[in-house]
Design an enzyme around this catalytic site. Structure first.
Site, short mmCIF file in Angstrom:
data_model
loop_
_atom_site.label_atom_id
_atom_site.label_comp_id
_atom_site.label_asym_id
_atom_site.label_seq_id
_atom_site.Cartn_x
_atom_site.Cartn_y
_atom_site.Cartn_z
N TYR A 127 2.00 49.27 37.24
CA TYR A 127 2.53 49.83 35.69
C TYR A 127 1.90 51.33 35.95
CZ TYR A 127 4.43 49.82 31.29
OH TYR A 127 5.14 49.89 30.07
N LYS B 197 -0.88 35.92 40.01
CA LYS B 197 0.17 35.45 41.11
C LYS B 197 -0.99 35.81 42.28
CE LYS B 197 4.10 34.40 42.34
NZ LYS B 197 4.91 33.40 41.94
N ASP C 146 4.49 32.79 36.99
CA ASP C 146 6.02 32.44 36.67
C ASP C 146 6.19 31.01 35.80
OD1 ASP C 146 4.74 31.91 39.09
OD2 ASP C 146 6.51 31.47 40.28
N ASP D 294 2.97 43.75 29.94
CA ASP D 294 4.28 44.26 29.49
C ASP D 294 5.14 43.35 29.32
OD1 ASP D 294 5.80 46.65 28.46
OD2 ASP D 294 6.57 46.80 30.55
#
Ligand code: NAI
Length: 333
Positions: free
Chosen positions: A124, A171, A204, A228
């Site tokens: 980001y 992740k 996920d 975000d």
């Protein structure tokens, strides 16, 4: 006591929601000297830069800012002012309480969870370059220092607010080094807070679980990009972006802003919901020690929602931004 607070009205619906929030805070009896500054395209036009020195100096001096959303051009143009402000002032912790309000049609009316987002690193940060034409590289930077301090922030916040469990989203199965480091730092800090359950989930799966059974989450700790995206997902669980507040907190100051953006599709129509920025303002009042005024404002906001007569269009009402603000002010009289 008078407070000096930097006000950035922002773009799009920003000035519309900011003026309502300023009126409500004044009606709550808080004495504020607002220092109004521009950022982004407006500042570029007036001062030739998107983050003028006067603005940064004002926040550094006052240590508190209330900010409306600022538009970031997509795919070209200047880099995000929001990212720039958080980095320039090292506002490393982004706190986003997700809580449903009475009478708002939503999937999870009982939900109350808090997102703690790392605000300075990861993909980001927008560190991108063209390697050769047709090939670009985007850098994901994760450091032990920033990951440890955001983990500590999450645990300290949870301890202070009586929250019982923190779930770190990651992740690390794929990004073994970067997300692996973020997760390791979380686990290391967790050892110092045995009373708080430390859980982790692959991001996920966490998203799917959030949609199916969000009540299993209490506090979520996320790196910048996941934070975000997941904040908007969570806003959707409790009725939309018009409701969710945010605080950007660092050692040197704090900036309070809604999760939503400048909403160009409804800008200038006077129909935006000011609740998200107002709830950010309530977080700000608590931060500056105006607890009573914060409670008074929050109670009035809840009353208006409970009565359900004066609500904005995004949540099924017909009221305009200013009418909704008037209803809250009326409640406080
Ligand atoms: P957005 O949050 O502005 O809008 C998404 C949808 O939610 C739109 O349909 C909008 O009408 C609705 N919405 C948002 N806030 C609302 C409110 N208070 N009341 C009623 N409806 C509301 O997201 P979008 O369109 O992706 O972004 C627009 C611009 O805002 C972009 O330039 C983006 O970079 C910027 N942005 C700025 C942020 C900030 O300053 N912190 C945060 C997010 C986006």
């Amino acid at each position: 006591m008078q407070h000096r607070i930097t006000l950035i009205p922002g773009d799009g619906i920003g000035p519309e929601v900011a003026s309502s929030v300023v009126r409500i805070i004044e009606a709550a009896g808080v004495d504020v000297a607002w220092e109004t500054h521009y950022a982004g395209a407006q500042a570029l036009e007036k001062f030739g830069e998107t983050l003028p020195k006067e603005l940064l100096d004002s926040i550094t001096r006052n240590k508190v800012a209330l900010k409306g959303p600022v538009t970031t051009p997509i795919g070209k143009g200047f880099t995000s002012v929001n990212v720039g402000l958080r980095k320039a002032l090292d506002l490393y912790a982004n706190l986003r309480p997700i809580r449903a309000l009475p009478n708002v049609p939503c999937r999870y009316p009982e939900l109350s969870l808090v997102i703690v987002r790392e605000n300075t690193e990861s993909l980001y940060a927008g560190l991108e370059h063209v390697v050769v034409p047709g090939v670009v590289e985007s850098l994901k930077i994760i450091t032990e220092k920033a990951s440890t301090r955001i983990a500590r922030f999450a645990f300290e916040y949870s301890r202070r607010e009586g929250r019982k469990k923190i779930t770190c989203g990651h992740k690390a199965n794929i990004m073994k080094l970067s997300d692996g480091l973020f997760l390791d730092c979380f686990r290391n800090v967790a050892k110092e807070y045995p009373e708080i359950e430390a859980d982790d989930k692959i991001i996920d799966n966490a998203c799917m679980q959030l949609v199916m059974r969000p009540e299993q989450f209490d506090v979520m700790l996320l790196e910048n990009l996941y934070g975000d995206i997941v904040s908007d997902l969570c806003a959707g669980l409790i009725g939309g972006l018009g409701l969710v507040p945010g605080a950007n907190i660092g050692e040197k100051g704090a900036m309070f802003e809604a999760v939503h953006g400048s909403a160009p599709d409804i800008a200038g129509q006077g129909i935006a919901n000011p609740t998200a920025l107002l709830q950010s303002g309530i977080l700000m009042l608590r931060h500056i020690g105006e607890r009573e005024a914060a409670d008074r404002t929050e109670n009035a906001l809840f009353k208006v929602f409970e009565e359900g007569r004066v609500l904005t269009r995004d949540i099924g009402g017909t009221a305009r931004t200013a009418e909704f603000a008037d209803a809250i002010i009326q409640q406080m009289r």
